[in-house]
Design a protein around this motif. Structure first.
Motif, mmCIF file in Angstrom:
data_model
loop_
_atom_site.group_PDB
_atom_site.id
_atom_site.type_symbol
_atom_site.label_atom_id
_atom_site.label_comp_id
_atom_site.label_asym_id
_atom_site.label_seq_id
_atom_site.Cartn_x
_atom_site.Cartn_y
_atom_site.Cartn_z
ATOM 1 N N LEU A 106 28.030 -2.944 5.657
ATOM 2 C CA LEU A 106 27.834 -1.380 5.412
ATOM 3 C C LEU A 106 27.638 -1.005 4.289
ATOM 4 C CD1 LEU A 106 30.547 -0.133 8.202
ATOM 5 C CD2 LEU A 106 28.207 -0.840 8.595
ATOM 6 N N VAL A 107 28.399 -1.185 3.241
ATOM 7 C CA VAL A 107 28.414 -0.901 1.810
ATOM 8 C C VAL A 107 26.972 -1.338 1.344
ATOM 9 C CG1 VAL A 107 29.048 -1.164 -0.612
ATOM 10 C CG2 VAL A 107 30.642 -0.788 1.274
ATOM 11 N N MET A 108 26.594 -2.562 1.801
ATOM 12 C CA MET A 108 25.175 -3.307 1.155
ATOM 13 C C MET A 108 24.111 -2.395 1.835
ATOM 14 S SD MET A 108 24.022 -7.096 1.716
ATOM 15 C CE MET A 108 24.156 -6.980 3.488
ATOM 16 N N LEU A 109 24.153 -2.204 2.874
ATOM 17 C CA LEU A 109 23.100 -1.369 3.798
ATOM 18 C C LEU A 109 22.917 -0.038 3.369
ATOM 19 C CD1 LEU A 109 22.759 -3.406 7.087
ATOM 20 C CD2 LEU A 109 21.682 -3.893 5.033
ATOM 21 N N ALA A 110 24.131 0.434 3.078
ATOM 22 C CA ALA A 110 24.046 2.038 2.833
ATOM 23 C C ALA A 110 23.283 2.205 1.435
ATOM 24 C CB ALA A 110 25.510 2.491 2.201
ATOM 25 N N VAL A 111 23.297 1.287 0.558
ATOM 26 C CA VAL A 111 22.439 1.136 -0.623
ATOM 27 C C VAL A 111 20.973 0.668 -0.132
ATOM 28 C CG1 VAL A 111 21.955 0.502 -3.106
ATOM 29 C CG2 VAL A 111 24.276 1.066 -2.222
ATOM 30 N N GLY A 112 20.895 -0.216 0.343
ATOM 31 C CA GLY A 112 19.595 -0.881 1.067
ATOM 32 C C GLY A 112 18.761 -0.253 1.764
ATOM 33 N N ALA A 113 19.395 0.836 2.320
ATOM 34 C CA ALA A 113 18.435 1.946 3.037
ATOM 35 C C ALA A 113 17.465 2.485 2.263
ATOM 36 C CB ALA A 113 19.467 2.919 3.688
ATOM 37 N N LEU A 114 17.752 2.625 0.858
ATOM 38 C CA LEU A 114 16.598 3.040 -0.079
ATOM 39 C C LEU A 114 15.479 2.176 -0.256
ATOM 40 C CD1 LEU A 114 18.875 3.674 -3.295
ATOM 41 C CD2 LEU A 114 17.262 5.279 -2.107
ATOM 42 N N TYR A 115 15.337 1.033 0.011
ATOM 43 C CA TYR A 115 14.144 0.194 -0.528
ATOM 44 C C TYR A 115 13.133 0.352 0.453
ATOM 45 C CZ TYR A 115 11.484 -3.424 -2.350
ATOM 46 O OH TYR A 115 10.450 -4.026 -3.039
ATOM 47 N N THR A 116 12.910 0.086 1.588
ATOM 48 C CA THR A 116 11.714 0.439 2.614
ATOM 49 C C THR A 116 11.083 1.683 2.180
ATOM 50 O OG1 THR A 116 12.418 -1.382 3.971
ATOM 51 C CG2 THR A 116 10.609 0.145 4.727
ATOM 52 N N PRO A 117 11.824 2.893 2.257
ATOM 53 C CA PRO A 117 10.951 3.879 2.236
ATOM 54 C C PRO A 117 10.539 4.210 0.563
ATOM 55 C CG PRO A 117 13.283 4.624 2.446
ATOM 56 C CD PRO A 117 13.011 3.140 2.733
ATOM 57 N N GLN A 118 11.420 4.043 -0.363
ATOM 58 C CA GLN A 118 10.811 3.964 -1.579
ATOM 59 C C GLN A 118 9.874 2.949 -2.166
ATOM 60 O OE1 GLN A 118 11.625 6.518 -3.239
ATOM 61 N NE2 GLN A 118 13.307 7.353 -1.929
ATOM 62 N N ALA A 119 9.907 1.889 -1.408
ATOM 63 C CA ALA A 119 8.708 1.021 -1.553
ATOM 64 C C ALA A 119 7.396 1.627 -1.138
ATOM 65 C CB ALA A 119 9.015 -0.398 -1.045
ATOM 66 N N ALA A 120 7.229 2.091 -0.023
ATOM 67 C CA ALA A 120 6.330 2.595 0.666
ATOM 68 C C ALA A 120 5.715 3.887 -0.311
ATOM 69 C CB ALA A 120 6.612 2.996 1.936
ATOM 70 N N GLY A 121 6.618 4.524 -0.497
ATOM 71 C CA GLY A 121 6.457 6.042 -1.515
ATOM 72 C C GLY A 121 5.767 5.466 -2.988
ATOM 73 N N THR A 122 6.452 4.157 -3.324
ATOM 74 C CA THR A 122 5.832 3.901 -4.734
ATOM 75 C C THR A 122 4.438 3.304 -4.509
ATOM 76 O OG1 THR A 122 8.132 3.175 -5.229
ATOM 77 C CG2 THR A 122 6.542 2.048 -6.521
ATOM 78 N N ALA A 123 4.264 2.846 -3.582
ATOM 79 C CA ALA A 123 2.876 2.126 -3.184
ATOM 80 C C ALA A 123 1.886 3.166 -3.365
ATOM 81 C CB ALA A 123 2.724 1.570 -2.007
ATOM 82 N N ALA A 124 2.034 4.518 -2.931
ATOM 83 C CA ALA A 124 1.168 5.576 -3.106
ATOM 84 C C ALA A 124 0.948 5.898 -4.605
ATOM 85 C CB ALA A 124 1.647 6.728 -2.358
ATOM 86 N N LEU A 125 1.902 5.857 -5.524
ATOM 87 C CA LEU A 125 1.533 5.951 -6.761
ATOM 88 C C LEU A 125 0.963 5.098 -7.715
ATOM 89 C CD1 LEU A 125 5.423 7.373 -7.539
ATOM 90 C CD2 LEU A 125 3.313 8.724 -6.954
ATOM 91 N N ILE A 126 0.841 3.801 -7.181
ATOM 92 C CA ILE A 126 0.094 2.851 -7.901
ATOM 93 C C ILE A 126 -1.276 2.274 -7.381
ATOM 94 C CG2 ILE A 126 2.496 1.887 -8.742
ATOM 95 C CD1 ILE A 126 2.296 -0.204 -6.866
ATOM 96 N N VAL A 127 -1.682 2.903 -6.505
ATOM 97 C CA VAL A 127 -3.338 2.541 -5.700
ATOM 98 C C VAL A 127 -3.808 3.757 -5.591
ATOM 99 C CG1 VAL A 127 -2.014 0.280 -4.846
ATOM 100 C CG2 VAL A 127 -2.159 2.543 -3.371
ATOM 101 N N PRO A 128 -5.315 3.623 -5.703
ATOM 102 C CA PRO A 128 -6.081 4.977 -5.453
ATOM 103 C C PRO A 128 -5.838 5.304 -3.839
ATOM 104 C CG PRO A 128 -7.317 2.870 -6.295
ATOM 105 C CD PRO A 128 -6.007 2.361 -6.180
ATOM 106 N N VAL A 129 -5.954 6.661 -3.752
ATOM 107 C CA VAL A 129 -5.994 7.138 -2.372
ATOM 108 C C VAL A 129 -6.796 6.329 -1.229
ATOM 109 C CG1 VAL A 129 -6.404 9.130 -0.983
ATOM 110 C CG2 VAL A 129 -5.917 9.550 -3.360
ATOM 111 N N GLU A 130 -7.865 5.979 -1.450
ATOM 112 C CA GLU A 130 -8.606 5.065 -0.275
ATOM 113 C C GLU A 130 -7.854 3.893 -0.015
ATOM 114 O OE1 GLU A 130 -10.618 4.338 -4.605
ATOM 115 O OE2 GLU A 130 -9.989 6.020 -3.315
ATOM 116 N N ARG A 131 -7.135 3.434 -0.836
ATOM 117 C CA ARG A 131 -6.472 2.254 -0.663
ATOM 118 C C ARG A 131 -5.093 2.224 -0.112
ATOM 119 N NH1 ARG A 131 -6.639 -1.446 -5.665
ATOM 120 N NH2 ARG A 131 -5.044 -2.618 -4.260
ATOM 121 N N ARG A 132 -4.581 3.758 -0.094
ATOM 122 C CA ARG A 132 -3.122 3.894 0.309
ATOM 123 C C ARG A 132 -2.697 3.193 1.822
ATOM 124 N NH1 ARG A 132 -1.945 9.797 -0.289
ATOM 125 N NH2 ARG A 132 -1.956 9.368 -2.775
ATOM 126 N N GLY A 133 -3.543 3.353 2.639
ATOM 127 C CA GLY A 133 -3.383 3.034 4.083
ATOM 128 C C GLY A 133 -2.926 1.366 4.202
#
Length: 391
Positions: A106-133
């Motif tokens: 429970l402790v591990m996943l409470a922090v791990g909940a961050l990863y997937t959405p933040q990874a997706a959001g970070t992707a939007a910051l490092i690639v051009p708009v046309e490659r976002r999807g």
């Protein structure tokens, strides 16, 4: 320190590998329920609650941590999250009892909940708009690989060397992923801060709410069966650990193929059409499971079709949410991950109750009902104009 262009190009792959670790950390108990039940002296239903309670923690943690950490630089945030997953999995290998394993999870996943959405959001910051999807879909390949490679390995290792060795395997992988992100992800990346106004805007959008409901129904339907897939194969067909591991591999490989196909077609066909296609495949696979329950070949074939849709549908949900409201992406992607975990909790809880009562065939038909509702909502979110279909 800014990374070189070559390092920046490798950044999406580093983010994807982190999703493999996250996926393995979340799904691990499903690959070794019998070994956990025997080793910890609990029932298979109780072992399955590791997934249910973990999913509840994840669904609460995802939007909460998105809000609390939205101003933190992304490389620091993501590497810290992977460090916690590494320590949590390694600690799980040494726990003395069920209660300790549950607490660490429970402790591990409470922090791990961050990863997937933040990874997706970070992707939007490092690639051009046309490659976002396509980049977001690529990052979600990590979840497919977690099922394609991670779960079969977890089943193999747990059946031969014990569940503690399986947790050690995930912990080692998390350490490697931590180093790759530290070396390859550019520094200085920050998303838009998430505040109360952001959540209010999300709540006022009918389209976003419908998309979130689709995610929950899709995941609920899948986890009614997926949580207990191994024991169900054993009870319904007499399959052993190797055969069950092979089915997990089929599921994951087909999931990998599904996301790879979705990644290639989404930028030309549009997220709606791609989402509709893979939701139909998801429904076809789960319907095949329900109708073929009791026959190994039919169930394994159904899992292959189901696998084509399981990760691709979720990656398309992320893409559709980003396209529906780009300025709210940090919040909606986090909230989508949260309702994804709500779906896991609901599905695994219902599946656990049915499994404990030996209603083994009923699980499949309940799963079908959830996915039918999801498909109906997908149809309701059809863009009104031809141009909008591509959005």
């Amino acid at each position: 320190m800014e990374r070189s262009p070559a390092a920046r190009r490798f950044a999406p792959t580093a983010l994807m590998l982190g999703n493999i670790v996250t996926g393995c950390s979340v799904l691990a108990p499903a690959g070794m329920l019998p070994e956990l039940a025997t080793g910890l002296d609990v029932s298979i239903h109780a072992a399955g609650l590791l997934i249910t309670f973990g999913a509840i923690t994840l669904c609460i943690g995802s939007p909460l941590t998105a809000w609390l950490t939205s101003r933190i630089e992304r490389r620091t945030l993501l590497t810290t999250t992977l460090a916690v997953l590494a320590v949590g999995n390694l600690a799980s290998a040494f726990v003395p009892d069920y209660a300790s394993l549950l607490a660490i999870r429970l402790v591990m996943l409470a922090v791990g909940a961050l990863y997937t959405p933040q990874a997706a959001g970070t992707a939007a910051l490092i690639v051009p708009v046309e490659r976002r999807g396509s980049t977001i879909a690529y990052i979600f390949l990590g979840w497919s690989l977690a099922a394609a490679v991670g779960l079969p390995l977890i089943t193999f290792v747990a059946s031969r060397y014990g569940w503690r060795a399986a947790y050690g395997e995930i912990g080692a992988l998390a350490c490697i992923s931590f180093l790759l992100l530290l070396l390859r992800l550019p520094s200085g990346l920050k998303g838009a801060p998430v505040d109360i106004k952001t959540w209010t805007e999300v709540g006022r959008s009918k389209t976003i709410l419908l998309l979130l409901a689709i995610t929950m129904l899709q995941m609920s339907g899948q986890f009614v069966v997926f949580t207990f897939m191994g024991p169900l194969f054993n009870k319904l067909t007499g399959a052993g650990p190797d055969a069950i591991g092979m089915v997990f591999a089929i599921y994951g490989v087909c999931g990998f193929l599904g996301v790879a196909i979705a990644t290639r077609v989404v930028d030309t066909s549009g997220p709606y059409r791609t989402s509709l296609l893979f939701t139909c495949l998801l429904l076809a696979g789960i319907t095949g499971w329900a109708l073929g329950a009791g026959t190994f070949a039919l169930m394994a074939g159904a899992v292959a079709v189901w696998g084509l849709g399981f990760a691709s549908t979720n990656s398309m949900q992320q893409v559709r949410l980003v396209a529906a409201a780009p300025s709210l992406a940090s919040a909606t992607v986090a909230l989508n991950t949260s309702v994804l975990y709500i779906g896991q909790a609901v599905g695994s809880a219902i599946g656990g109750l049915l499994f404990a009562r030996e209603l083994l065939h009923t699980l499949g038909f309940v799963a079908v009902g959830f996915v039918v509702l999801a498909l109906l909502l997908v149809l309701l979110t059809r863009p009104r104009s031809a141009a909008a279909v591509m959005a």
